[in-house]
Every structure is written in structure tokens, then in C-alpha cells.
Write an enzyme that holds these catalytic residues in place. Structure first.
Site, PDB file in Angstrom:
ATOM      1  N   SER A 116      -8.842 -10.450   0.317  1.00  7.96           N
ATOM      2  CA  SER A 116      -8.372  -9.897   1.597  1.00  7.96           C
ATOM      3  C   SER A 116      -9.515  -9.501   2.516  1.00  7.96           C
ATOM      4  O   SER A 116     -10.562  -9.020   2.066  1.00  7.96           O
ATOM      5  CB  SER A 116      -7.528  -8.651   1.291  1.00  7.96           C
ATOM      6  OG  SER A 116      -7.351  -7.889   2.460  1.00  7.96           O
TER       7      SER A 116
ATOM      8  N   GLU B  89      -9.504  -6.932   4.064  1.00  3.90           N
ATOM      9  CA  GLU B  89      -9.688  -5.480   3.865  1.00  3.90           C
ATOM     10  C   GLU B  89     -10.996  -5.194   3.123  1.00  3.90           C
ATOM     11  O   GLU B  89     -11.531  -4.090   3.196  1.00  3.90           O
ATOM     12  CB  GLU B  89      -8.533  -4.901   3.049  1.00  3.90           C
ATOM     13  CG  GLU B  89      -7.386  -4.357   3.859  1.00  3.90           C
ATOM     14  CD  GLU B  89      -7.701  -3.052   4.580  1.00  3.90           C
ATOM     15  OE1 GLU B  89      -8.165  -2.100   3.936  1.00  3.90           O
ATOM     16  OE2 GLU B  89      -7.474  -2.986   5.788  1.00  3.90           O
TER      17      GLU B  89
ATOM     18  N   TYR C 187      -7.116   0.104  -2.047  1.00  6.00           N
ATOM     19  CA  TYR C 187      -6.658  -1.298  -2.058  1.00  6.00           C
ATOM     20  C   TYR C 187      -7.853  -2.242  -1.838  1.00  6.00           C
ATOM     21  O   TYR C 187      -8.032  -3.213  -2.584  1.00  6.00           O
ATOM     22  CB  TYR C 187      -5.610  -1.506  -0.960  1.00  6.00           C
ATOM     23  CG  TYR C 187      -5.274  -2.960  -0.675  1.00  6.00           C
ATOM     24  CD1 TYR C 187      -4.384  -3.659  -1.470  1.00  6.00           C
ATOM     25  CD2 TYR C 187      -5.862  -3.639   0.398  1.00  6.00           C
ATOM     26  CE1 TYR C 187      -4.082  -5.001  -1.214  1.00  6.00           C
ATOM     27  CE2 TYR C 187      -5.573  -4.968   0.663  1.00  6.00           C
ATOM     28  CZ  TYR C 187      -4.679  -5.641  -0.145  1.00  6.00           C
ATOM     29  OH  TYR C 187      -4.384  -6.972   0.110  1.00  6.00           O
TER      30      TYR C 187
END
Ligand code: NAP
Ligand code: G4F
Length: 341
Positions: free
Chosen positions: A134, A136, A158
Site C-alpha cells: 500500500s 500508506e 496499518y
């Protein structure tokens, strides 16, 4: 003989689009489903009638080994995760177990079932593995746009768990010669997006207001910027990565960034509404640490895989608003907990 794919996260947004894409490519598709009476399984059975289901959980090593033994896949797509960033602060350990350690368990299941050891690397015909990494992981970004070599600075449990899964996938490739790759995917959305994510929260909110079912929409940080694309485009990239000659990681995004405010404006405008009359900014919906800016440089995917996004931001927002207007007009309203940021 048809190729066989095993997909974890089949009940999620990407799982459904990927399964449809692989079926259209002639694959036998198997989806891993968890739980004793998981309500999302019946939705998958209705939406994806040609997908076969196998039970298993990313928290349970033995169940993954059994699933790989049963399915004997050519390709494994690991999409299963706790994927909602705010939940990762509230349930950090669970996120580490599912989103991080789940990658280890899936890789180990493939390694053990393939008879791969440190001294005996993988042979031809090996199982190819895709990990859903991701954007992220870039978190507090060191450069813009972000490429495959931009360093990681994750801002949530996460993001940290995803970084672990990313490095582990790389490590199994280097240690055991496995065909194991990560797609570093930027935000991708669709009418099937979970109602907790900001795009769907906004398009559902717009539809409720348009149909007179609500008057306001409460949101958090309007200044955060994301590179939003269409999920249907992004699953094609996953498949292309596993079909490539060499196992490599790729950044997948559109190369354009918009703020949450721009998303809100586009969605309200698509329904003929003025967002400033309805949107309420709520400090309680801000995150402990924010990712301020994400913007992909997808050049490698374009040049090496021939991958291009086909749906623009404006088309995506209009598609989601229209779908939610139809859904609500038909009397369906997906549950969502509005206290989630
Ligand atoms: P999603 O809709 O939230 O789906 C997550 C899936 O993970 C669900 O099918 C869920 O199954 C499954 N899952 C949760 N816990 C599990 C467990 N213990 N064992 C097995 N499966 C479990 O996510 P998505 O948007 O499709 O994203 C797919 C993947 O890409 C995720 O790994 C996500 O982190 C990653 N990703 C997404 C984006 C994006 O913008 N969408 C961007 C980058 C990366 P249940 O129905 O059983 O809960
Ligand atoms: O839609 P979001 O919740 O997505 P986020 O956090 O970017 O994560 C998604 O994309 C990642 C890829 O970069 C995936 F890995 C991950 O699994 C997930 O799919 O939030 C987007 C932005 C954030 O900056 C958030 O602070 O929207 C801002 N926002 C403002 N108000 C809000 C809200 N987000 C949500 N969910 N709800 C709000 O009310």
C-alpha cells in the site's frame, strides 16, 4: 488446462473485481473465506457464482496450508487484511497479526506445500505470489511523486504492518527464489468500496442528502491529498505483475493527486448540490497521525507492464454517486458507523 488462482480477501472490494477479471481470463478462481457464519460470504456467492470457496483464515497457519494443498493454485493473490487505517490504532495487535503476520503465514503455506527449503530453491512451475502492498507505507513522504524506490515512513499501525509484509515478500523472493511480488497500490475506489472509506462515505452521504434522507455529512481532514483511481483498473495490474517475466514490485496509481475537499466538491456537484451547505468538519474525525499527500509515479508499470488507468477521477466520482443514488432509491442503505474517521 485452466490456470488456478487462490484469492484471499475475496469478500472485499478488490477480491470481487479481481475474481471477475481472472474468470474473464479463463482462470479457475478460488476464494478464501473465514468465519463460521460470515455474512459477506453469501454476497460473494451471489455476485461471483463461478468462484469456488475454501475455508481459511490469515490468523491460522494450518488452515492456509490446507487451502493451498486443496486448491493447488498456480497463483496466490493475498488481498486479505484489516484494511481500514483508523481501525489499526484501535486494534493494533490484530492489525499486525492479520495485515502483517498474515503475509508470513501465506508465504510459509506456499513454501511448505511447494517443498521449498533454503538449500532447495523453487523449481519451474512454482506458485506465483502477489502481496497487496500500500501507498500508506510511504506515509510522511520523502519525495513526490512516489516511486518503487521512495523510502517508507508509515504513519499508522496499518502502514507499519504493510511495510513488514512488503519487506517479507521481497525477502522470500531473495531467500528462496520464489516468484513473490508486491503491488504498491494507491487508493482505488468503486461502487463496491466499503462505506467507512472517505470516497464511499461522501458518495453515500451525497445520495442520502439528494434523496432527502439526511441533511448533513460529517467529515474529518479535508486537506489530505490522495491519488484516487478505479479499482477495476488496479486489479488488472495485479494480474499483469504475476504474468511478467521477472518478479518485481510496482507502484500503481494515476499520477494525479486531489484533496478530500476536491473529492467532496466533485461528488456534491455531480448531484447538483452545494457542498458548503451540508458538510460539517468534525475534529473528532481527524487521525492521530495523518498522511498528508500521496501521488504515484506509475512509469515503471506503464513501461514494463503496459498498464494504464482508464477511468478518470471525475468519471469515478460520478460513477459512485450514480450507483449510490440508485442503491438508496431501491431502498438499500449499507450500514456504516459514522463515528469512524
Ligand atoms: P477490503 O474491502 O477491506 O477487504 C479486506 C478483505 O480482507 C475482506 O475480504 C476480509 O474478509 C479479508 N480479511 C480480513 N481479515 C481476514 C482474516 N483474518 N483472514 C482472511 N481474510 C481476512 O479491502 P480492499 O479495498 O479490497 O483491499 C484489498 C487489499 O489491498 C487489502 O490488503 C488492502 O489493505 C490493500 N490495499 C487497498 C487499497 C485500496 O485503496 N483499496 C490500496 C492499497 C492496498 P471478511 O469479509 O471475512 O472480513
Ligand atoms: O478513505 P480513507 O479512509 O483511506 P486511506 O486512509 O487513505 O487508506 C486507504 O488507502 C490506502 C492506500 O493509500 C490503503 F492501503 C488502505 O487500505 C485504504 O484503502 O481516507 C482517505 C483520507 C484520509 O486522509 C482521511 O483523514 O480521507 C481523510 N478523511 C477525512 N474525513 C476521512 C474522513 N477518511 C474517512 N475514512 N472518513 C472521514 O470522515
Amino acid at each position: 488446462m485452466a490456470k488456478r488462482a487462490l484469492v484471499t480477501g475475496i469478500t472485499g472490494q478488490d477480491g470481487s473485481y479481481l475474481a471477475e477479471h481472472l474468470l474473464s481470463e479463463g482462470y479457475d478462481v478460488w476464494g478464501l473465506v473465514r468465519g463460521q457464519a460470515n455474512p459477506r460470504v453469501s454476497r460473494v456467492r451471489k455476485l461471483l457464482q463461478d468462484v469456488q470457496l475454501v475455508r481459511g483464515d490469515l490468523l491460522d497457519q494450518g488452515s492456509l496450508i490446507s487451502a493451498v494443498e486443496k486448491v493447488r493454485p498456480d497463483e496466490v493473490y493475498n488481498l486479505g487484511a484489516i484494511s481500514f487505517v483508523p481501525m489499526s490504532w484501535e486494534q493494533a495487535e490484530l492489525t499486525a497479526e492479520v495485515t502483517g503476520m498474515g503475509v508470513l503465514r501465506m508465504l510459509e503455506a506456499i513454501r511448505v506445500c511447494s517443498g521449498i527449503t533454503a538449500s532447495r530453491g523453487s523449481a519451474a512451475g512454482q506458485i506465483r505470489f502477489y502481496q497487496a502492498s500500500s501507498s500508506e507505507m510511504f506515509g510522511q513522504v520523502r519525495e513526490t511523486p512516489q516511486t518503487e524506490s521512495t523510502p517508507f515512513h508509515p504513519r499508522s499501525p496499518y502502514g507499519v504492518a504493510k511495510a513488514y509484509g512488503h519487506f517479507l515478500t521481497q525477502n522470500y523472493r531473495e531467500s528462496y527464489g520464489m516468484f513473490a511480488v508486491s503491488g504498491i497500490l494507491f487508493n482505488h475506489e468503486s461502487p463496491r468500496r466499503g462505506a467507512e472509506f472517505v470516497t464511499r462515505k461522501v458518495t453515500l452521504g451525497v445520495a442520502r442528502i439528494k434523496l432527502g434522507l439526511a441533511t448533513e455529512l460529517r467529515l474529518g481532514n479535508l486537506e489530505a491529498r490522495r491519488d484516487w483511481g478505479y479499482a477495476g483498473d488496479y486489479v488488472r495490474a495485479m494480474h499483469l505483475m504475476l504474468g511478467a517475466g521477472d518478479p518485481e514490485d510496482y507502484v500503481i496509481g494515476t499520477g494525479r493527486t486531489r484533496s478530500v475537499r476536491e473529492l467532496v466538491e466533485a461528488a456534491f456537484t455531480a448531484a447538483g448540490l452545494d457542498w458548503e451547505q451540508h458538510v460539517v468538519c468534525d475534529q473528532n474525525l481527524h487521525r492521530p497521525a495523518e498522511v498528508d499527500l500521496l501521488c504515484a509515479d506509475p512509469k515503471k508499470a506503464r513501461t514494463q507492464l503496459g498498464w494504464e488507468p482508464t477511468v478518470s477521477f471525475e468519471e469515478l466520482v460520478a460513477m459512485m454517486v450514480e450507483a449510490d443514488l440508485r442503491l438508496l432509491a431501491d431502498g438499500h442503505d449499507p450500514d456504516h458507523d459514522s463515528s469512524w474517521p
